[in-house]
Motif scaffolding. Sequence first.
Motif, PDB file in Angstrom:
ATOM      1  N   TYR A 203       0.575  -1.061  -0.213  1.00  0.00           N
ATOM      2  CA  TYR A 203      -0.231  -0.028  -0.215  1.00  0.00           C
ATOM      3  C   TYR A 203       1.067   1.408   0.118  1.00  0.00           C
ATOM      4  CZ  TYR A 203      -2.221   4.226   1.908  1.00  0.00           C
ATOM      5  OH  TYR A 203      -2.962   4.766   2.564  1.00  0.00           O
ATOM      6  N   HIS A 204       1.908   0.637   0.783  1.00  0.00           N
ATOM      7  CA  HIS A 204       2.870   2.908   1.046  1.00  0.00           C
ATOM      8  C   HIS A 204       3.273   2.578  -0.298  1.00  0.00           C
ATOM      9  CE1 HIS A 204       1.958   3.533   4.650  1.00  0.00           C
ATOM     10  NE2 HIS A 204       1.379   2.722   5.825  1.00  0.00           N
ATOM     11  N   LEU A 205       4.262   1.661  -0.557  1.00  0.00           N
ATOM     12  CA  LEU A 205       4.764   1.943  -2.204  1.00  0.00           C
ATOM     13  C   LEU A 205       3.530   1.858  -3.349  1.00  0.00           C
ATOM     14  CD1 LEU A 205       7.060  -1.444  -2.046  1.00  0.00           C
ATOM     15  CD2 LEU A 205       7.983   0.711  -2.187  1.00  0.00           C
TER      16      LEU A 205
ATOM     17  N   VAL B 136      -7.147   4.963   4.964  1.00  0.00           N
ATOM     18  CA  VAL B 136      -6.965   3.956   4.527  1.00  0.00           C
ATOM     19  C   VAL B 136      -8.157   3.682   3.517  1.00  0.00           C
ATOM     20  CG1 VAL B 136      -6.017   1.554   3.622  1.00  0.00           C
ATOM     21  CG2 VAL B 136      -4.637   2.788   4.752  1.00  0.00           C
ATOM     22  N   GLY B 137      -9.619   3.624   4.463  1.00  0.00           N
ATOM     23  CA  GLY B 137     -10.502   3.476   4.159  1.00  0.00           C
ATOM     24  C   GLY B 137     -11.116   3.129   4.897  1.00  0.00           C
TER      25      GLY B 137
ATOM     26  N   ASN C 201      -8.676  -5.925  13.725  1.00  0.00           N
ATOM     27  CA  ASN C 201      -9.392  -6.781  12.615  1.00  0.00           C
ATOM     28  C   ASN C 201      -8.303  -6.895  12.427  1.00  0.00           C
ATOM     29  OD1 ASN C 201     -10.575  -8.783  11.130  1.00  0.00           O
ATOM     30  ND2 ASN C 201     -12.239  -8.046  11.580  1.00  0.00           N
ATOM     31  N   PRO C 202      -7.475  -8.283  11.902  1.00  0.00           N
ATOM     32  CA  PRO C 202      -6.533  -8.744  11.206  1.00  0.00           C
ATOM     33  C   PRO C 202      -6.876  -8.088   9.480  1.00  0.00           C
ATOM     34  CG  PRO C 202      -6.405  -9.589  13.206  1.00  0.00           C
ATOM     35  CD  PRO C 202      -7.377  -8.980  13.146  1.00  0.00           C
ATOM     36  N   PHE C 203      -7.841  -8.468   9.234  1.00  0.00           N
ATOM     37  CA  PHE C 203      -8.903  -9.081   8.121  1.00  0.00           C
ATOM     38  C   PHE C 203      -8.519  -8.021   7.552  1.00  0.00           C
ATOM     39  CE2 PHE C 203     -10.694 -13.165  10.601  1.00  0.00           C
ATOM     40  CZ  PHE C 203      -9.136 -13.882   9.986  1.00  0.00           C
ATOM     41  N   LYS C 204      -9.697  -7.593   8.430  1.00  0.00           N
ATOM     42  CA  LYS C 204      -9.928  -5.411   7.714  1.00  0.00           C
ATOM     43  C   LYS C 204      -8.737  -4.956   7.632  1.00  0.00           C
ATOM     44  CE  LYS C 204     -14.430  -5.816   9.192  1.00  0.00           C
ATOM     45  NZ  LYS C 204     -15.819  -5.311   9.566  1.00  0.00           N
ATOM     46  N   VAL C 205      -7.711  -4.608   8.760  1.00  0.00           N
ATOM     47  CA  VAL C 205      -6.470  -4.009   8.222  1.00  0.00           C
ATOM     48  C   VAL C 205      -6.107  -4.664   6.781  1.00  0.00           C
ATOM     49  CG1 VAL C 205      -4.671  -3.736   9.085  1.00  0.00           C
ATOM     50  CG2 VAL C 205      -6.120  -3.644  11.191  1.00  0.00           C
TER      51      VAL C 205
END
Lengths: 108, 378
Positions: free
Chosen positions: B22-24, B78-79, B149-153
């Motif tokens: 994402y950051h790249l 991120v949204g 929540n690890p999935f959502k992130v």
Amino acid sequence: MGHGNRTKRAVKKSALNSVIVCRCEEISEDEVRQAIKNGYHSPEELKRILRIGMGHCSGRGCMRVVARMIEEIAGIPIAKLQFPKSRPPVKPIKLQLLGQYRYESENS
Amino acid sequence: MSRKTADAVIVGGGIIGAAVGYHLAKAGFKVTLLEKKFPCAGSTGRCIGGIRAQFSHELTIKVMLLSIKLFQNFKEEVGDDIEWYAGGYLFLAFDEERKRSFLKAIEIQRQCGLDVAFVSADECARIVPGLNTEGLIGGAWCPTDGQANPFKVTFGYLKRMRDLGSKVYTETEVVGININKGRVVSVVTNRGDEFFAPVVLNAAGPWASEVGRMAGVSVPVTPDRHEALVTEAVERCLDPMLVDYRSDGCYFLQHYGTGHIIGCYTPVPLVPGYRLDSSDEFITEMPRRMIRLLPKLSSVKVLRQWAGSYEMSPDGNPICGRTSIEGYFVAAGMSGHGFMFGPAIGKLMAEMITTGKSTIDLSEFRLDRSFTKSEAMR
């Protein structure tokens, strides 16, 4: 913390005007359809983004419906889909009851 | 064999790969992320979602302070709503030695600006109503730690990354990495594709040493099997993550969004290897340990148990940075803290890749260090 203390929540708005696919987590047909259209074409991914199959029944009630929807919307044959692994305990069991069992060793 | 190009190829679709990707992408890179199964299929999707800055190393604390800021701002940046909740972390001390180790860490944590204190057993019982304080001396308490929540992130990062023009390939396994004159050239997949890129990142979690070997780079990461369970959703009864470091201890939290209680323990001795089956030992032992700490949980029902890999480095600290191969980077060995490190490591590694330098100096985590400074709050 008995049954009376379970989370009391209103039926989600999104679930009111749609058929429910996952009864445990109240996930509607619309939500599943939208997620598949958004590119999540595997039961494993749908489980993780929607919580479908993560409730009391562990997917016994909904996974076949989800599979048919993936086939219908994304065109992937059910036979080619990978399904989440079934995890113990098969039915929900109280912590106290599980803790009463003394486990001896892997081989006994 | 189809030939494709990218500015960077990331191996691994867990939190680290997704966050760096994402950051790249945000920095203008065309990224290709390759995941051998599906996003979160490895360690990230099996973790219980705790996020804390209570560590014993200054650098780790600083990285986590940045990560917590990024978790807090995730929705704006991120949204997605990732169910971030600052319920705190309470580490319990049942003996003087543990108390001393906490006090030592607290001193360093406070110097870094963390709001943390050693509190009495009574105070612990106030923070966690119903806590069994028998034998309890006190606890290390930080109210700004939390959960998400690890999935959502992970899915949130990947979605934004795609929106920014990058690509994510699932069910795509990396089978080879081509090197020429000490420089990374391309990555070959099991689908017969070859991706040419000047930058390749090994974010393969528990498989980081295998992906390292493909490039001739030794990455000392080994998987340790940890098991976890989740209960049915119940009314809010536990705010922080509760950590009991005794050899027969455990740690668990109540998921803020849903009300499920999720927890695990560190087995003694450790269980090295990739086995991820569920054991009878865990499903009987874990409930005893949970009820011992919080008797009011006794009639809550267990829904599911599973296992996952801690991707351990020799000293319990991450391995992040360049390698002996030019263009080949590694971000792995998160040692059980990959999810919480993820947002910060994503930002810092992307800075290192795009500008050559990260705003927090990660050289203490470099691959060619001596691995002698062990993390006390693993």
